[in-house]
Design an enzyme around this catalytic site. Structure first.
Site, PDB file in Angstrom:
ATOM      1  N   HIS A  17      -5.218   5.645 -44.713  1.00 15.37           N
ATOM      2  CA  HIS A  17      -6.212   6.730 -44.693  1.00 15.37           C
ATOM      3  C   HIS A  17      -6.901   6.785 -43.321  1.00 15.37           C
ATOM      4  O   HIS A  17      -7.098   7.853 -42.757  1.00 15.37           O
ATOM      5  CB  HIS A  17      -7.309   6.490 -45.741  1.00 15.37           C
ATOM      6  CG  HIS A  17      -6.877   6.549 -47.166  1.00 15.37           C
ATOM      7  ND1 HIS A  17      -7.156   5.551 -48.079  1.00 15.37           N
ATOM      8  CD2 HIS A  17      -6.192   7.493 -47.874  1.00 15.37           C
ATOM      9  CE1 HIS A  17      -6.688   5.882 -49.272  1.00 15.37           C
ATOM     10  NE2 HIS A  17      -6.089   7.052 -49.172  1.00 15.37           N
ATOM     11  N   LYS A  41      -8.072   9.065 -62.961  1.00 17.41           N
ATOM     12  CA  LYS A  41      -7.856   7.617 -62.870  1.00 17.41           C
ATOM     13  C   LYS A  41      -9.256   6.999 -62.941  1.00 17.41           C
ATOM     14  O   LYS A  41     -10.177   7.532 -62.347  1.00 17.41           O
ATOM     15  CB  LYS A  41      -7.247   7.237 -61.524  1.00 17.41           C
ATOM     16  CG  LYS A  41      -6.154   8.156 -61.019  1.00 17.41           C
ATOM     17  CD  LYS A  41      -5.900   7.896 -59.524  1.00 17.41           C
ATOM     18  CE  LYS A  41      -4.972   8.923 -58.903  1.00 17.41           C
ATOM     19  NZ  LYS A  41      -4.893   8.882 -57.448  1.00 17.41           N
ATOM     20  N   ARG A  90       3.414  10.506 -47.222  1.00 14.86           N
ATOM     21  CA  ARG A  90       4.065   9.215 -46.987  1.00 14.86           C
ATOM     22  C   ARG A  90       5.568   9.332 -47.125  1.00 14.86           C
ATOM     23  O   ARG A  90       6.321   9.114 -46.207  1.00 14.86           O
ATOM     24  CB  ARG A  90       3.537   8.163 -47.974  1.00 14.86           C
ATOM     25  CG  ARG A  90       2.198   7.624 -47.581  1.00 14.86           C
ATOM     26  CD  ARG A  90       1.533   6.941 -48.721  1.00 14.86           C
ATOM     27  NE  ARG A  90       1.164   7.913 -49.747  1.00 14.86           N
ATOM     28  CZ  ARG A  90       0.386   7.655 -50.766  1.00 14.86           C
ATOM     29  NH1 ARG A  90      -0.068   6.442 -50.942  1.00 14.86           N
ATOM     30  NH2 ARG A  90       0.070   8.581 -51.631  1.00 14.86           N
ATOM     31  N   SER A 128      -3.753   2.922 -52.185  1.00 15.55           N
ATOM     32  CA  SER A 128      -4.904   2.185 -52.719  1.00 15.55           C
ATOM     33  C   SER A 128      -4.495   1.416 -53.975  1.00 15.55           C
ATOM     34  O   SER A 128      -4.948   0.281 -54.190  1.00 15.55           O
ATOM     35  CB  SER A 128      -6.040   3.150 -53.078  1.00 15.55           C
ATOM     36  OG  SER A 128      -6.454   3.868 -51.959  1.00 15.55           O
TER      37      SER A 128
HETATM   38  P1  ADP Z   1      -5.446  11.242 -54.145  1.00 10.05           P
HETATM   39  O1  ADP Z   1      -5.916  10.668 -55.446  1.00 10.05           O
HETATM   40  O2  ADP Z   1      -5.969  12.608 -53.838  1.00 10.05           O
HETATM   41  O3  ADP Z   1      -3.964  11.118 -53.874  1.00 10.05           O
HETATM   42  P2  ADP Z   1      -5.767   9.136 -52.220  1.00 10.05           P
HETATM   43  O4  ADP Z   1      -7.036   8.463 -51.814  1.00 10.05           O
HETATM   44  O5  ADP Z   1      -4.735   8.299 -52.865  1.00 10.05           O
HETATM   45  O6  ADP Z   1      -6.223  10.339 -53.082  1.00 10.05           O
HETATM   46  O7  ADP Z   1      -5.105   9.819 -50.950  1.00 10.05           O
HETATM   47  C1  ADP Z   1      -5.777  10.780 -50.172  1.00 10.05           C
HETATM   48  C2  ADP Z   1      -4.815  11.390 -49.170  1.00 10.05           C
HETATM   49  O8  ADP Z   1      -4.384  10.380 -48.259  1.00 10.05           O
HETATM   50  C3  ADP Z   1      -3.533  11.972 -49.765  1.00 10.05           C
HETATM   51  O9  ADP Z   1      -3.168  13.088 -48.995  1.00 10.05           O
HETATM   52  C4  ADP Z   1      -2.519  10.866 -49.575  1.00 10.05           C
HETATM   53  O10 ADP Z   1      -1.203  11.369 -49.490  1.00 10.05           O
HETATM   54  C5  ADP Z   1      -2.970  10.295 -48.244  1.00 10.05           C
HETATM   55  N1  ADP Z   1      -2.575   8.897 -48.064  1.00 10.05           N
HETATM   56  C6  ADP Z   1      -2.750   7.873 -48.907  1.00 10.05           C
HETATM   57  N2  ADP Z   1      -2.242   6.723 -48.415  1.00 10.05           N
HETATM   58  C7  ADP Z   1      -1.720   7.037 -47.196  1.00 10.05           C
HETATM   59  C8  ADP Z   1      -1.004   6.309 -46.190  1.00 10.05           C
HETATM   60  N3  ADP Z   1      -0.706   5.021 -46.348  1.00 10.05           N
HETATM   61  N4  ADP Z   1      -0.620   6.973 -45.086  1.00 10.05           N
HETATM   62  C9  ADP Z   1      -0.895   8.295 -44.951  1.00 10.05           C
HETATM   63  N5  ADP Z   1      -1.529   9.038 -45.871  1.00 10.05           N
HETATM   64  C10 ADP Z   1      -1.950   8.447 -46.976  1.00 10.05           C
END
Ligand code: ADP
Length: 167
Positions: A17, A41, A90, A128
């Site tokens: 992130h 979630k 990703r 996460s």
């Molecule tokens: P959500 O529940 O909306 O997917 P996340 O916190 O998991 O929320 O992810 C927020 C954003 O960050 C999403 O666009 C996700 O694809 C991106 N993201 C999550 N992990 C990574 C990573 N390792 N590299 C790049 N982008 C990421």
């Protein structure tokens, strides 16, 4: 002035992130990180804690601010006079869901565009939920999170383990 919203759960914020946030901050005039309150979630951290964690890892970036939000993403984007939604991609597995989300948002709010940044290869496997799973088994999460965030995750899970043992 181009304002972008980077929405997500950030439960907790990972180095993946952070990479997206830093790169977006270089392209856009201002970036608002939107932390989703109502998540299907059940989150490990409260929305207030997730906002604080994001504040601590972005304090060096002048043009980044953090807000929590509830409800429709496009409404949050309009309220903040932003024009762009940023999402991270990703792998192919992210693509279908992200495409559907972007297309739906475009139908309900034609004035807002979604842009995608592809992940830094170093973090392409990182999520996460994976981090929480490793931490739950007391594995080493130091390569995935900023040191302060890793400490908070360890503390939180160890508190939860203690509470479970007492029940
Ligand atoms: P959500 O529940 O909306 O997917 P996340 O916190 O998991 O929320 O992810 C927020 C954003 O960050 C999403 O666009 C996700 O694809 C991106 N993201 C999550 N992990 C990574 C990573 N390792 N590299 C790049 N982008 C990421």
């Amino acid at each position: 002035m181009t304002i972008a919203v980077y929405p997500g759960s950030f439960d907790p914020v990972t180095l993946g992130h952070q990479d997206i946030i830093e790169r977006t901050a270089q392209i856009m005039d201002h970036v608002i990180i939107g932390v989703l309150k109502n998540n299907s979630k059940s989150p490990l951290f409260s929305v207030e804690d997730r906002v604080k964690m994001l504040e601590s890892v972005t304090s060096h970036l002048d043009n980044v601010s953090i807000q929590s939000f509830d409800g429709l993403l496009v409404d949050f984007v309009h309220q903040n006079h932003a024009q762009v939604i940023v999402r991270g991609l990703r792998a192919v597995t992210d693509f279908e869901y992200e495409l559907q989300l972007a297309q739906t948002n475009r139908v309900i709010a034609p004035d807002i565009d979604t842009i995608f940044l592809t992940t830094n290869l170093k973090y392409s496997y990182l999520s996460s939920s994976i981090v929480k799973e490793i931490a739950d088994y007391q594995g080493d999460i130091s390569g995935f999170l900023s040191p302060g965030i890793a400490r908070l995750v360890r503390e939180k899970l160890s508190k939860e383990r203690k509470n479970e043992q007492q029940d």
